[in-house]
Design a protein around this motif. Sequence first.
Motif, PDB file in Angstrom:
ATOM      1  N   PRO A  22       0.836  -1.201   0.000  1.00 54.13           N
ATOM      2  CA  PRO A  22       0.000   0.000   0.000  1.00 54.13           C
ATOM      3  C   PRO A  22       0.875   1.256   0.000  1.00 54.13           C
ATOM      4  N   VAL A  23       0.600   2.174  -0.896  1.00 52.24           N
ATOM      5  CA  VAL A  23       1.388   3.398  -1.006  1.00 52.24           C
ATOM      6  C   VAL A  23       0.943   4.385   0.061  1.00 52.24           C
ATOM      7  N   GLN A  24       1.921   4.844   0.844  1.00 57.64           N
ATOM      8  CA  GLN A  24       1.614   5.810   1.895  1.00 57.64           C
ATOM      9  C   GLN A  24       2.004   7.232   1.492  1.00 57.64           C
ATOM     10  N   TYR A  25       3.157   7.373   0.844  1.00 61.28           N
ATOM     11  CA  TYR A  25       3.616   8.689   0.405  1.00 61.28           C
ATOM     12  C   TYR A  25       4.163   8.591  -1.017  1.00 61.28           C
ATOM     13  N   VAL A  26       4.051   9.699  -1.745  1.00 66.53           N
ATOM     14  CA  VAL A  26       4.724   9.831  -3.036  1.00 66.53           C
ATOM     15  C   VAL A  26       5.792  10.909  -2.861  1.00 66.53           C
ATOM     16  N   ILE A  27       7.050  10.525  -3.068  1.00 67.04           N
ATOM     17  CA  ILE A  27       8.173  11.438  -2.896  1.00 67.04           C
ATOM     18  C   ILE A  27       8.710  11.803  -4.279  1.00 67.04           C
ATOM     19  N   ARG A  28       8.763  13.081  -4.566  1.00 64.79           N
ATOM     20  CA  ARG A  28       9.249  13.546  -5.863  1.00 64.79           C
ATOM     21  C   ARG A  28      10.662  14.115  -5.720  1.00 64.79           C
ATOM     22  N   ASP A  29      11.557  13.657  -6.575  1.00 61.59           N
ATOM     23  CA  ASP A  29      12.927  14.152  -6.635  1.00 61.59           C
ATOM     24  C   ASP A  29      13.218  14.494  -8.093  1.00 61.59           C
ATOM     25  N   VAL A  45      -0.814  -1.792 -10.365  1.00 65.85           N
ATOM     26  CA  VAL A  45      -1.270  -0.757  -9.443  1.00 65.85           C
ATOM     27  C   VAL A  45      -2.781  -0.844  -9.340  1.00 65.85           C
ATOM     28  N   HIS A  46      -3.295  -0.925  -8.106  1.00 65.56           N
ATOM     29  CA  HIS A  46      -4.746  -1.010  -7.890  1.00 65.56           C
ATOM     30  C   HIS A  46      -5.209   0.266  -7.193  1.00 65.56           C
ATOM     31  N   PRO A  47      -6.386   0.804  -7.537  1.00 63.27           N
ATOM     32  CA  PRO A  47      -7.433   0.170  -8.348  1.00 63.27           C
ATOM     33  C   PRO A  47      -7.362   0.453  -9.854  1.00 63.27           C
ATOM     34  N   SER A  48      -6.374   1.212 -10.340  1.00 61.50           N
ATOM     35  CA  SER A  48      -6.366   1.588 -11.759  1.00 61.50           C
ATOM     36  C   SER A  48      -6.125   0.403 -12.679  1.00 61.50           C
ATOM     37  N   GLY A  49      -5.376  -0.615 -12.208  1.00 63.77           N
ATOM     38  CA  GLY A  49      -5.053  -1.764 -13.033  1.00 63.77           C
ATOM     39  C   GLY A  49      -3.860  -1.547 -13.943  1.00 63.77           C
ATOM     40  N   GLU A  50      -3.215  -0.374 -13.865  1.00 59.75           N
ATOM     41  CA  GLU A  50      -2.048  -0.102 -14.702  1.00 59.75           C
ATOM     42  C   GLU A  50      -0.876  -1.001 -14.287  1.00 59.75           C
ATOM     43  N   GLY A 106      -2.976   5.557  -1.065  1.00 56.58           N
ATOM     44  CA  GLY A 106      -4.193   4.766  -1.098  1.00 56.58           C
ATOM     45  C   GLY A 106      -4.185   3.696  -2.164  1.00 56.58           C
ATOM     46  N   ASP A 107      -3.290   3.832  -3.154  1.00 58.62           N
ATOM     47  CA  ASP A 107      -3.147   2.781  -4.157  1.00 58.62           C
ATOM     48  C   ASP A 107      -2.348   1.615  -3.562  1.00 58.62           C
ATOM     49  N   THR A 108      -2.531   0.441  -4.139  1.00 59.06           N
ATOM     50  CA  THR A 108      -1.793  -0.748  -3.707  1.00 59.06           C
ATOM     51  C   THR A 108      -1.043  -1.330  -4.895  1.00 59.06           C
ATOM     52  N   ILE A 109       0.256  -1.552  -4.705  1.00 57.17           N
ATOM     53  CA  ILE A 109       1.091  -2.160  -5.733  1.00 57.17           C
ATOM     54  C   ILE A 109       1.257  -3.636  -5.406  1.00 57.17           C
TER      55      ILE A 109
END
Length: 405
Positions: free
Chosen positions: A226-233, A256-261, A297-300
């Motif tokens: 489950p993704v908690q943070y997105v860190i951009r560098d 990647v869920h729920p998008s299915g990508e 909120g996404d899950t890998i």
Amino acid sequence: MSTTIDTLRFATAGSVDDGKSTLVGRLLHDSKSVLADQLEAVAHASRNRGQDAPDLALLTDGLRAEREQGITIDVAYRYFATPRRRFILADTPGHVQYTRNMVTGASTAELAIILVDARNGVAEQTRRHAAVAALLRVPHVVLAVNKMDLIGYEEKEFDRIVEDFAGHAAELGLPGFTPIPVSALVGDNVVERSAHMDWYQGPALLEYLEDVPVGAEAADAPARFPVQYVIRDGEVRYYAGQLVSGTLRVGDRVTVHPSGEMSEITGIDVLGSETDVAFAPQSVSVRLADQRDVSRGDTITAGVDVPALTRDVRAAVCHLADRPLRVGDRVLVRHTTRTVKAIVKDLEGAAQLSANDLGRIALRAAEPLALDDYAVSRRTGAFILIDPADGATLTAGMAELNSRD
């Protein structure tokens, strides 16, 4: 002490006056996990109550109100260690009106100690605690038959209690349990094996706690991140969180869920250092080959064993809040790092669920949830319901994806 020793989370539960607080106190005391000032405070409190010897139950009944009432009314967490393992202990209350506290304490436990008084045997609350352990799919259960000194360390009485509990455990579908005869007051079979029960050939309680396998479920389960943070560098994005189950490797094809990508893992960082593989329950950051729209909120997931993507959720629940839960209630569902709106569609025939009630519900979520059956994964099969008005926790849920309508 080795830096690689693991940690066992375990919970204790027992009926009122079964000696649970004394057992936990004895475990802490005899494993030399009590500081001198704590022991002196317990001795002082015991003298004020007219007791000659320190009442080890006071090591866990830490609140003055609890001590004055002679009961434990909340979950008390204790941390201690031996040269072989670290421990996080959730000491839960025995009263029936605090079943929700046991659910809270046992929800993350890998082992539950269910205590019974050897004089009384299996009681109604013992059966309720066993039902909660079965509901929560606690991997290991110890039946600690306490106060053996008060029945003359009689083997036949111990065997009778074990047989009675075994019949109830079978009805619940509870996996195998380990029975241990103890006397918390005297110290028999708590940390050291007892000389009073030479008929018992098994381990003392602490021996068992040090040897029982931990982490097997998380390692064997499908990969869930489950993704908690997105860190951009700059142009690079790192997706950070805890790998709650399974294994991730550089080069893995992921969804990647729920998008299915779909994409591919190009890098994994653990504690700021790059690695080729990560194991649950490590906290990691992951880099993907493509610039995907991934957010909190996404899950890998990796591999072909993917979670169910559904808006219709059936689950076993324990209601935690004082206000009842009713059909038609609008709630928030918090599952891993994802929170979505939902409505309660059914309570399996019940008019409402009150505090401490166990039951089953059906929900309709506004957005899809990437759920596993709780029997497969205790982490990605669990969720809580939240009051959207004030943010209060209402209900703990265990998804039952294979249940029939």
